[in-house]
Design a protein around this motif. Sequence first.
Motif, PDB file in Angstrom:
ATOM      1  N   ARG A   1       0.848  -1.187   0.000  1.00  0.00           N
ATOM      2  CA  ARG A   1       0.000   0.000   0.000  1.00  0.00           C
ATOM      3  C   ARG A   1       0.884   1.238   0.000  1.00  0.00           C
ATOM      4  N   GLU A   2       0.623   2.140  -0.906  1.00  0.00           N
ATOM      5  CA  GLU A   2       1.406   3.366  -1.023  1.00  0.00           C
ATOM      6  C   GLU A   2       1.374   4.187   0.254  1.00  0.00           C
ATOM      7  N   ASN A   3       0.193   4.285   0.905  1.00  0.00           N
ATOM      8  CA  ASN A   3       0.096   5.136   2.096  1.00  0.00           C
ATOM      9  C   ASN A   3       0.955   4.616   3.245  1.00  0.00           C
ATOM     10  N   HIS A   4       1.131   3.307   3.378  1.00  0.00           N
ATOM     11  CA  HIS A   4       2.004   2.786   4.431  1.00  0.00           C
ATOM     12  C   HIS A   4       3.442   3.237   4.181  1.00  0.00           C
ATOM     13  N   CYS A   5       3.891   3.120   2.942  1.00  0.00           N
ATOM     14  CA  CYS A   5       5.276   3.485   2.607  1.00  0.00           C
ATOM     15  C   CYS A   5       5.511   4.977   2.746  1.00  0.00           C
ATOM     16  N   THR A   6       4.597   5.799   2.245  1.00  0.00           N
ATOM     17  CA  THR A   6       4.796   7.255   2.320  1.00  0.00           C
ATOM     18  C   THR A   6       4.735   7.741   3.764  1.00  0.00           C
TER      19      THR A   6
ATOM     20  N   GLY B   1      10.429   9.744   8.760  1.00  0.00           N
ATOM     21  CA  GLY B   1      11.879   9.624   8.825  1.00  0.00           C
ATOM     22  C   GLY B   1      12.423   8.219   8.643  1.00  0.00           C
ATOM     23  N   GLY B   2      11.560   7.260   8.344  1.00  0.00           N
ATOM     24  CA  GLY B   2      12.012   5.892   8.141  1.00  0.00           C
ATOM     25  C   GLY B   2      12.206   5.565   6.675  1.00  0.00           C
ATOM     26  N   THR B   3      12.704   4.380   6.432  1.00  0.00           N
ATOM     27  CA  THR B   3      12.874   3.872   5.079  1.00  0.00           C
ATOM     28  C   THR B   3      12.073   2.574   4.966  1.00  0.00           C
ATOM     29  N   PRO B   4      10.992   2.579   4.198  1.00  0.00           N
ATOM     30  CA  PRO B   4      10.195   1.356   4.085  1.00  0.00           C
ATOM     31  C   PRO B   4      10.897   0.311   3.223  1.00  0.00           C
ATOM     32  N   ILE B   5      10.864  -0.914   3.684  1.00  0.00           N
ATOM     33  CA  ILE B   5      11.434  -2.035   2.936  1.00  0.00           C
ATOM     34  C   ILE B   5      10.367  -3.116   2.865  1.00  0.00           C
ATOM     35  N   GLY B   6       9.972  -3.503   1.667  1.00  0.00           N
ATOM     36  CA  GLY B   6       9.021  -4.603   1.495  1.00  0.00           C
ATOM     37  C   GLY B   6       9.736  -5.931   1.705  1.00  0.00           C
TER      38      GLY B   6
END
Length: 182
Positions: free
Chosen positions: A20-25, A31-36
């Motif tokens: 989901r785009e909203n979780h990543c954004t 300040g985090g970096t999302p990693i799937g």
Amino acid sequence: LVNFDDKGEYFSKLPWYALRENHCTTVCKEGGTPIGLAYTNCIDAYLDLIDGLIITGGDFDISPTYYGEDVSNARVYSINKRTEFEFKIAEGALKRDMPVLGICGGQQLLNVLLGGSLIQHIPDTVQTDINHEQPNKRTEPGHAVIVKPNTLLSKCIGGMQEIMVNSAHHQAVKEVGPDVIV
């Protein structure tokens, strides 16, 4: 899972992952970096790379076998490969005392992992005026929830005692895990 793009065409005829785009954004905004994370057996390697874990939901359920029950409603639909992976990585994260956030089905998974159980289909068990499969957009709030004072959530939202949430689920926590605070 349905593999359609915006034009109604398949992304791929082969298995695929989606985020989901909203979780990543939101993670980036804070300040985090999302990693799937792919559903593999690389649990320890993943946990070595991350500082926190978000378990999101989806249009599927935790199999009742995880909390010692048989399926009691035809609406129960499980994706066992994903659930098995999420149980293992969440358990590993908790053992490392890593922050873990459960969203929707992720919250349900955490409760089951910590010894709780689920209502398999809310309308079968609970009489309520709240429509938990809200008709308005899932990005809009559907009803209020009361926040327990002096909890981490209460601190995160500045001590508010009630917040608006959306509801897009047919299951809920039944028995709360022994060390879980609602």
